[in-house]
Design a protein around this motif. Structure first.
Motif, PDB file in Angstrom:
ATOM      1  N   HIS A 180       0.847  -1.189   0.000  1.00  9.20           N
ATOM      2  CA  HIS A 180       0.000   0.000   0.000  1.00  9.20           C
ATOM      3  C   HIS A 180       0.888   1.247   0.000  1.00  9.20           C
ATOM      4  O   HIS A 180       0.738   2.147   0.805  1.00  9.20           O
ATOM      5  N   ASP A 181       1.817   1.251  -0.964  1.00 10.77           N
ATOM      6  CA  ASP A 181       2.729   2.390  -1.099  1.00 10.77           C
ATOM      7  C   ASP A 181       2.791   2.897  -2.535  1.00 10.77           C
ATOM      8  O   ASP A 181       3.732   3.588  -2.918  1.00 10.77           O
ATOM      9  N   ASP A 182       1.766   2.555  -3.307  1.00 14.66           N
ATOM     10  CA  ASP A 182       1.726   2.960  -4.707  1.00 14.66           C
ATOM     11  C   ASP A 182       0.581   3.948  -4.907  1.00 14.66           C
ATOM     12  O   ASP A 182      -0.584   3.604  -4.720  1.00 14.66           O
ATOM     13  N   ALA A 183       0.920   5.171  -5.286  1.00 13.78           N
ATOM     14  CA  ALA A 183      -0.108   6.208  -5.436  1.00 13.78           C
ATOM     15  C   ALA A 183      -1.124   5.875  -6.521  1.00 13.78           C
ATOM     16  O   ALA A 183      -2.216   6.446  -6.556  1.00 13.78           O
ATOM     17  N   GLU A 184      -0.789   4.939  -7.408  1.00 15.47           N
ATOM     18  CA  GLU A 184      -1.675   4.594  -8.512  1.00 15.47           C
ATOM     19  C   GLU A 184      -2.656   3.472  -8.167  1.00 15.47           C
ATOM     20  O   GLU A 184      -3.584   3.203  -8.922  1.00 15.47           O
ATOM     21  N   GLN A 185      -2.457   2.785  -7.033  1.00 20.85           N
ATOM     22  CA  GLN A 185      -3.280   1.612  -6.755  1.00 20.85           C
ATOM     23  C   GLN A 185      -4.669   2.002  -6.262  1.00 20.85           C
ATOM     24  O   GLN A 185      -4.873   3.061  -5.670  1.00 20.85           O
ATOM     25  N   ASP A 186      -5.626   1.110  -6.493  1.00 22.63           N
ATOM     26  CA  ASP A 186      -7.019   1.342  -6.105  1.00 22.63           C
ATOM     27  C   ASP A 186      -7.463   0.473  -4.935  1.00 22.63           C
ATOM     28  O   ASP A 186      -8.412   0.826  -4.240  1.00 22.63           O
ATOM     29  N   VAL A 187      -6.809  -0.675  -4.740  1.00 20.49           N
ATOM     30  CA  VAL A 187      -7.202  -1.606  -3.679  1.00 20.49           C
ATOM     31  C   VAL A 187      -5.963  -2.130  -2.965  1.00 20.49           C
ATOM     32  O   VAL A 187      -4.839  -2.033  -3.473  1.00 20.49           O
ATOM     33  N   VAL A 188      -6.185  -2.678  -1.788  1.00 20.06           N
ATOM     34  CA  VAL A 188      -5.152  -3.411  -1.050  1.00 20.06           C
ATOM     35  C   VAL A 188      -5.677  -4.826  -0.834  1.00 20.06           C
ATOM     36  O   VAL A 188      -6.755  -5.004  -0.256  1.00 20.06           O
ATOM     37  N   GLU A 198      -7.158 -24.117   4.046  1.00 18.88           N
ATOM     38  CA  GLU A 198      -8.076 -23.113   3.498  1.00 18.88           C
ATOM     39  C   GLU A 198      -7.294 -21.844   3.178  1.00 18.88           C
ATOM     40  O   GLU A 198      -6.379 -21.455   3.911  1.00 18.88           O
ATOM     41  N   HIS A 199      -7.670 -21.172   2.093  1.00 24.88           N
ATOM     42  CA  HIS A 199      -6.972 -19.935   1.741  1.00 24.88           C
ATOM     43  C   HIS A 199      -7.936 -18.993   1.031  1.00 24.88           C
ATOM     44  O   HIS A 199      -8.907 -19.424   0.392  1.00 24.88           O
ATOM     45  N   PHE A 200      -7.661 -17.695   1.155  1.00 24.54           N
ATOM     46  CA  PHE A 200      -8.525 -16.696   0.531  1.00 24.54           C
ATOM     47  C   PHE A 200      -7.809 -15.351   0.489  1.00 24.54           C
ATOM     48  O   PHE A 200      -6.820 -15.123   1.190  1.00 24.54           O
ATOM     49  N   TRP A 201      -8.339 -14.469  -0.368  1.00 22.47           N
ATOM     50  CA  TRP A 201      -7.851 -13.098  -0.470  1.00 22.47           C
ATOM     51  C   TRP A 201      -8.863 -12.159   0.178  1.00 22.47           C
ATOM     52  O   TRP A 201     -10.075 -12.393   0.098  1.00 22.47           O
ATOM     53  N   LEU A 202      -8.366 -11.118   0.819  1.00 26.17           N
ATOM     54  CA  LEU A 202      -9.215 -10.079   1.409  1.00 26.17           C
ATOM     55  C   LEU A 202      -8.836  -8.750   0.763  1.00 26.17           C
ATOM     56  O   LEU A 202      -7.663  -8.362   0.785  1.00 26.17           O
ATOM     57  N   THR A 203      -9.816  -8.060   0.208  1.00 22.14           N
ATOM     58  CA  THR A 203      -9.542  -6.828  -0.532  1.00 22.14           C
ATOM     59  C   THR A 203     -10.414  -5.688  -0.033  1.00 22.14           C
ATOM     60  O   THR A 203     -11.613  -5.870   0.202  1.00 22.14           O
ATOM     61  N   GLU A 204      -9.794  -4.541   0.164  1.00 15.56           N
ATOM     62  CA  GLU A 204     -10.497  -3.309   0.530  1.00 15.56           C
ATOM     63  C   GLU A 204      -9.965  -2.173  -0.330  1.00 15.56           C
ATOM     64  O   GLU A 204      -8.828  -2.241  -0.836  1.00 15.56           O
ATOM     65  N   PRO A 205     -10.736  -1.099  -0.506  1.00 16.86           N
ATOM     66  CA  PRO A 205     -10.241   0.046  -1.278  1.00 16.86           C
ATOM     67  C   PRO A 205      -8.994   0.658  -0.643  1.00 16.86           C
ATOM     68  O   PRO A 205      -8.854   0.692   0.583  1.00 16.86           O
ATOM     69  N   TYR A 206      -8.081   1.114  -1.496  1.00 14.99           N
ATOM     70  CA  TYR A 206      -6.896   1.818  -1.024  1.00 14.99           C
ATOM     71  C   TYR A 206      -7.274   3.246  -0.654  1.00 14.99           C
ATOM     72  O   TYR A 206      -7.956   3.944  -1.420  1.00 14.99           O
ATOM     73  N   VAL A 207      -6.847   3.687   0.533  1.00 18.60           N
ATOM     74  CA  VAL A 207      -7.157   5.034   1.014  1.00 18.60           C
ATOM     75  C   VAL A 207      -5.888   5.882   0.949  1.00 18.60           C
ATOM     76  O   VAL A 207      -4.863   5.523   1.537  1.00 18.60           O
ATOM     77  N   HIS A 208      -5.949   6.992   0.238  1.00 20.93           N
ATOM     78  CA  HIS A 208      -4.789   7.876   0.098  1.00 20.93           C
ATOM     79  C   HIS A 208      -4.742   8.822   1.300  1.00 20.93           C
ATOM     80  O   HIS A 208      -5.488   9.796   1.375  1.00 20.93           O
ATOM     81  N   THR A 209      -3.880   8.526   2.237  1.00 22.36           N
ATOM     82  CA  THR A 209      -3.776   9.319   3.469  1.00 22.36           C
ATOM     83  C   THR A 209      -2.413   9.088   4.107  1.00 22.36           C
ATOM     84  O   THR A 209      -1.774   8.048   3.871  1.00 22.36           O
ATOM     85  N   ASN A 210      -1.949  10.057   4.903  1.00 23.66           N
ATOM     86  CA  ASN A 210      -0.731   9.858   5.694  1.00 23.66           C
ATOM     87  C   ASN A 210      -1.068   9.519   7.143  1.00 23.66           C
ATOM     88  O   ASN A 210      -0.206   9.553   8.009  1.00 23.66           O
TER      89      ASN A 210
END
Length: 270
Positions: A180-188, A198-210
């Motif tokens: 989560h260090d890419d200014a161009e990304q939309d999700v993490v 068992e395995h899975f991915w968890l995705t949330e929107p990337y928030v641009h903040t310091n």
């Protein structure tokens, strides 16, 4: 009855500005309805601009904290945070094997979320050999996972393979946090591999903040709290992911530069 109230422990350093380390862990425990205790390994004098001084606790003092807590409390789950050198890591690993403080959630704190190494090589090797195999859950960030697996983790299939390598090193359950260090990304997107396969991915929107100080601490602390409450690992991880996303997406203005996440942000479980 004495000790019926759910108790969890953080074994970590204290950040004087309250944004990360033990303060973030204790805030997370509180928000998840768990009584939190802190076993101090180090302390830093820092603010939202920088860390200006640091002290590392002695091995004897760390050992005494273990002994003192074990005499009195029923700790149901624990987590590690900043363990500054090889001696501290060895001391924590040795003492943890001599007490019953529940499953151990290991937040590596080896490399920052921007890729800067935090441990000397000797300490890193001690961590990999002594502490990693004790992890009921390990939560490396992207760069820590690269270092631990010795893989570039260039795509999803390689990240999934990396999680299997971490299990081979001894960790039971693995959560590799996404970059989560890419200014161009939309999700993490984070990848989870459980002990049962068992395995899975968890995705949330990337928030641009310091305002992201304490993100990894809080994630692992919420996992610890939920496991202490009796949740299964998968549920604990999913709750933690949502909690941290909400804490980042609803920032608070504390400090002038790099601020903390908002532990008071509402979540679905509130």
């Amino acid at each position: 009855m004495t000790n019926d109230y759910i108790q969890a422990l953080t074994i970590a350093g204290n950040d004087s500005d309250g944004s990360a380390g033990m303060p973030a862990d204790l805030l997370s425990f509180f928000r998840r309805g768990v009584y939190g205790m802190g076993l101090l390994t180090s302390a830093v004098a820092g603010n939202s601009y920088q860390i200006e001084a640091a002290e590392i606790m002695t091995a004897d003092f760390i050992t005494q904290q273990f002994k003192t807590l074990a005499k009195d409390f029923h700790i149901r789950a624990s987590k590690t945070g900043m363990l500054a050198n090889a001696e501290v890591i060895e001391t924590v690993a040795k003492n943890y094997q001599e007490v019953d403080f529940g499953p151990l959630i290991v937040d590596p704190v080896i490399i920052t979320k921007h890729g800067a190494m935090l441990l000397e090589q000797e300490a890193y090797e001690t961590f990999r050999e002594k502490l990693l195999p004790m992890a009921a859950v390990i939560t490396p960030n992207f760069y820590e996972a690269q270092k631990l697996t010795e893989l570039p983790l260039a795509d999803k299939s390689e990240i999934e393979h990396g999680a299997k390598l971490l299990q081979k090193l001894g960790a039971k359950n693995v959560m590799i946090k996404g970059r989560h260090d890419d200014a161009e990304q939309d999700v993490v997107s984070d990848y989870v591999l459980l002990e049962n396969g068992e395995h899975f991915w968890l995705t949330e929107p990337y928030v641009h903040t310091n305002r992201v100080n304490g993100t990894g601490d809080s994630l692992s602390a919420v996992i610890t709290a939920e496991i202490a409450k009796g949740r299964d690992v998968a549920t604990a991880i999913k709750i933690a992911k949502k909690f941290v996303h909400q804490a980042i997406a609803n920032p608070i203005e504390v400090g002038h530069q790099f601020g903390p996440i908002n532990h008071w942000a509402p979540t679905d479980e509130d």
